[in-house]
Scaffold this active site. Structure first.
Site, PDB file in Angstrom:
ATOM      1  N   SER A   1      34.293  37.648  46.776  1.00 24.38           N
ATOM      2  CA  SER A   1      34.189  38.662  45.536  1.00 24.38           C
ATOM      3  C   SER A   1      34.241  40.127  46.572  1.00 24.38           C
ATOM      4  O   SER A   1      34.163  39.825  47.832  1.00 24.38           O
ATOM      5  CB  SER A   1      32.848  38.408  44.834  1.00 24.38           C
ATOM      6  OG  SER A   1      32.247  39.857  44.571  1.00 24.38           O
TER       7      SER A   1
ATOM      8  N   TYR B   1      23.765  37.202  45.478  1.00 22.34           N
ATOM      9  CA  TYR B   1      25.093  36.783  45.057  1.00 22.34           C
ATOM     10  C   TYR B   1      26.076  37.512  46.285  1.00 22.34           C
ATOM     11  O   TYR B   1      26.941  36.603  46.666  1.00 22.34           O
ATOM     12  CB  TYR B   1      25.533  37.514  43.771  1.00 22.34           C
ATOM     13  CG  TYR B   1      27.169  37.482  43.313  1.00 22.34           C
ATOM     14  CD1 TYR B   1      27.544  36.134  42.753  1.00 22.34           C
ATOM     15  CD2 TYR B   1      28.042  38.359  43.464  1.00 22.34           C
ATOM     16  CE1 TYR B   1      28.958  36.143  42.493  1.00 22.34           C
ATOM     17  CE2 TYR B   1      29.278  38.518  43.152  1.00 22.34           C
ATOM     18  CZ  TYR B   1      29.734  37.060  42.485  1.00 22.34           C
ATOM     19  OH  TYR B   1      30.818  37.055  42.182  1.00 22.34           O
TER      20      TYR B   1
HETATM   21  N1  LIG Z   1      34.345  37.712  36.914  1.00 21.69           N
HETATM   22  C1  LIG Z   1      34.565  38.511  37.933  1.00 21.69           C
HETATM   23  O1  LIG Z   1      34.809  39.891  37.810  1.00 21.69           O
HETATM   24  C2  LIG Z   1      34.509  37.952  39.380  1.00 21.69           C
HETATM   25  C3  LIG Z   1      34.917  38.769  40.537  1.00 21.69           C
HETATM   26  C4  LIG Z   1      34.760  38.107  41.824  1.00 21.69           C
HETATM   27  C5  LIG Z   1      34.575  36.743  41.877  1.00 21.69           C
HETATM   28  N2  LIG Z   1      34.284  36.142  40.638  1.00 21.69           N
HETATM   29  C6  LIG Z   1      33.849  34.654  40.890  1.00 21.69           C
HETATM   30  O2  LIG Z   1      34.922  33.980  40.221  1.00 21.69           O
HETATM   31  C7  LIG Z   1      34.373  32.527  39.846  1.00 21.69           C
HETATM   32  C8  LIG Z   1      34.553  32.195  38.545  1.00 21.69           C
HETATM   33  O3  LIG Z   1      33.720  33.286  37.693  1.00 21.69           O
HETATM   34  P1  LIG Z   1      33.918  33.388  36.235  1.00 21.69           P
HETATM   35  O4  LIG Z   1      33.839  34.934  36.005  1.00 21.69           O
HETATM   36  O5  LIG Z   1      35.142  32.877  35.747  1.00 21.69           O
HETATM   37  O6  LIG Z   1      32.794  32.498  35.339  1.00 21.69           O
HETATM   38  P2  LIG Z   1      32.429  32.008  34.268  1.00 21.69           P
HETATM   39  O7  LIG Z   1      33.607  32.037  33.164  1.00 21.69           O
HETATM   40  O8  LIG Z   1      31.189  32.038  33.758  1.00 21.69           O
HETATM   41  O9  LIG Z   1      32.805  30.249  34.593  1.00 21.69           O
HETATM   42  C9  LIG Z   1      32.105  29.636  35.613  1.00 21.69           C
HETATM   43  C10 LIG Z   1      32.044  28.315  35.418  1.00 21.69           C
HETATM   44  O10 LIG Z   1      31.465  27.420  36.459  1.00 21.69           O
HETATM   45  C11 LIG Z   1      30.844  26.126  35.841  1.00 21.69           C
HETATM   46  N3  LIG Z   1      29.501  26.204  36.617  1.00 21.69           N
HETATM   47  C12 LIG Z   1      28.631  26.931  36.770  1.00 21.69           C
HETATM   48  N4  LIG Z   1      27.492  26.426  37.550  1.00 21.69           N
HETATM   49  C13 LIG Z   1      28.066  25.182  37.860  1.00 21.69           C
HETATM   50  C14 LIG Z   1      27.578  24.094  38.606  1.00 21.69           C
HETATM   51  N5  LIG Z   1      25.976  24.339  39.143  1.00 21.69           N
HETATM   52  N6  LIG Z   1      28.115  22.956  38.571  1.00 21.69           N
HETATM   53  C15 LIG Z   1      29.481  22.876  38.002  1.00 21.69           C
HETATM   54  N7  LIG Z   1      29.983  23.917  37.401  1.00 21.69           N
HETATM   55  C16 LIG Z   1      29.296  24.945  37.363  1.00 21.69           C
HETATM   56  C17 LIG Z   1      30.734  26.591  34.491  1.00 21.69           C
HETATM   57  O11 LIG Z   1      30.615  25.758  33.502  1.00 21.69           O
HETATM   58  P3  LIG Z   1      29.289  24.728  33.297  1.00 21.69           P
HETATM   59  O12 LIG Z   1      27.932  25.998  33.014  1.00 21.69           O
HETATM   60  O13 LIG Z   1      29.376  24.154  31.766  1.00 21.69           O
HETATM   61  O14 LIG Z   1      28.734  23.953  34.424  1.00 21.69           O
HETATM   62  C18 LIG Z   1      32.113  27.509  33.937  1.00 21.69           C
HETATM   63  O15 LIG Z   1      33.042  26.547  33.950  1.00 21.69           O
HETATM   64  C19 LIG Z   1      32.875  32.820  40.434  1.00 21.69           C
HETATM   65  O16 LIG Z   1      32.614  32.114  41.843  1.00 21.69           O
HETATM   66  C20 LIG Z   1      32.714  34.150  40.440  1.00 21.69           C
HETATM   67  O17 LIG Z   1      31.861  34.386  41.418  1.00 21.69           O
HETATM   68  C21 LIG Z   1      34.084  36.414  39.502  1.00 21.69           C
END
Ligand SMILES: NC(=O)c1ccc[n+]([C@@H]2O[C@H](COP(=O)([O-])OP(=O)(O)OC[C@H]3O[C@@H](n4cnc5c(N)ncnc54)[C@H](OP(=O)(O)O)[C@@H]3O)[C@@H](O)[C@H]2O)c1
Length: 271
Positions: free
Chosen positions: A152, A165
């Site tokens: 990130s 985070y």
């Molecule tokens: N959105 C942004 O702007 C952004 C920017 C930089 C980096 N990121 C990173 O990209 C990644 C994905 O983010 P996103 O925004 O796509 O998130 P998201 O839509 O909230 O998806 C998160 C996924 O992770 C799963 N998850 C969460 N906790 C878990 C656990 N303990 N065990 C297994 N699965 C788990 C969730 O499913 P369940 O809850 O059903 O388990 C869900 O499928 C993250 O690492 C985030 O930090 C995001």
């Protein structure tokens, strides 16, 4: 026959958070390049629904259930995937994100509960480290594999409100380099570990922080857009090409890198 260095034909991929916004997009992209996909998360129904959608589009996909911080559950998934497909070639650690209780946007960092800080660090650091060790062991045994972590912009400099985070993602960058070096030195050039560092994307876990009730940008969003030379948020599908590349033979000499995909955010001083 012409070699296709970007192809993932026949490769077996595990994508944690594989039905989240970013993980879902990456799963579809890996499937499009020919990989078989195990979508991993804690909710079986959601994983099965996403796997069924990929299958309907011609991708060989299954749902697997585990918490990314639970090594025993992950080992059981590793056994399940290997017994079905005999190998694991790709691990994308896309489970992660912010924990609302751990944020300090409108409060003092001293008022954030320590257990919330531990929770967000465990999800974003241990939640990639543990799967990397569990699936990396299988890759070491077969002599090949590619792991991609999701870092990130918060790993590089202070992003307000998200201390735990940020610390976890900074740790993940170091872990990416550490594991890349160790696996290459001990197990040869077939195993690679890299990360992508997305800029800002509107997804489930940050929607309420970036958009108000009317779907308009919040003050935080406007600051982000102002600091992003391309002047917009990213789209999840814009992360796909880099991950396909990192997982493919086209990146056979690439390991230990953290690649920003951020519309120029990390390159810009703000002046
Ligand atoms: N959105 C942004 O702007 C952004 C920017 C930089 C980096 N990121 C990173 O990209 C990644 C994905 O983010 P996103 O925004 O796509 O998130 P998201 O839509 O909230 O998806 C998160 C996924 O992770 C799963 N998850 C969460 N906790 C878990 C656990 N303990 N065990 C297994 N699965 C788990 C969730 O499913 P369940 O809850 O059903 O388990 C869900 O499928 C993250 O690492 C985030 O930090 C995001």
């Amino acid at each position: 026959m012409t070699p296709k260095p970007f192809s993932l034909e026949g490769r077996v991929a595990v994508v944690t958070g594989g039905y989240g916004v970013i993980g879902g997009s990456l799963s579809a992209g890996l499937g499009e390049a020919g990989a078989r996909i195990a979508l991993l998360g804690r909710r079986r129904n959601a994983a099965e629904e996403a796997a069924a959608k990929l299958c309907a589009g011609g991708v060989d996909a299954i749902a697997v259930v585990a918490d990314v911080s639970d090594a025993d559950q992950l080992r059981a998934v590793r056994d399940e995937v290997i017994s079905r497909w005999q190998r694991v070639d790709i691990l994308v650690n896309a489970a992660g994100g912010n924990v609302p209780r751990a944020r300090s946007d409108a409060s003092s960092i001293f008022d954030v509960p320590l257990d919330a800080i531990e929770e967000v660090m465990r999800l974003n650091l241990h939640g990639s480290l543990i799967p990397s060790l569990v699936f990396g062991e299988a890759m070491a045994a077969q002599g090949s594999g590619s792991i991609v972590n999701i870092s990130s912009m918060a790993s590089l400099s202070a992003v307000s409100g998200v201390m735990g985070y940020s610390v976890a993602k900074a740790g993940l960058d170091n872990f990416t380099r550490w594991l890349a070096v160790d696996l290459a030195r001990r197990h040869g050039d077939g195993i690679r570990v890299n990360a992508i560092a997305p800029g800002f994307f509107v997804t489930t876990q940050n929607r309420s922080v970036l958009l108000d009730a009317n779907g308009e940008y919040t003050a935080r969003s406007r600051t982000i857009i102002q600091r992003t030379p391309m002047g917009r948020f990213g789209r999840p599908e814009e992360l796909v090409g880099a991950v396909q590349w990192l997982c493919s033979d086209a990146a056979s000499f690439v390991t230990g890198t953290v690649i920003p995909i951020d519309g120029g955010f990390s390159a810009f001083s703000g002046v």
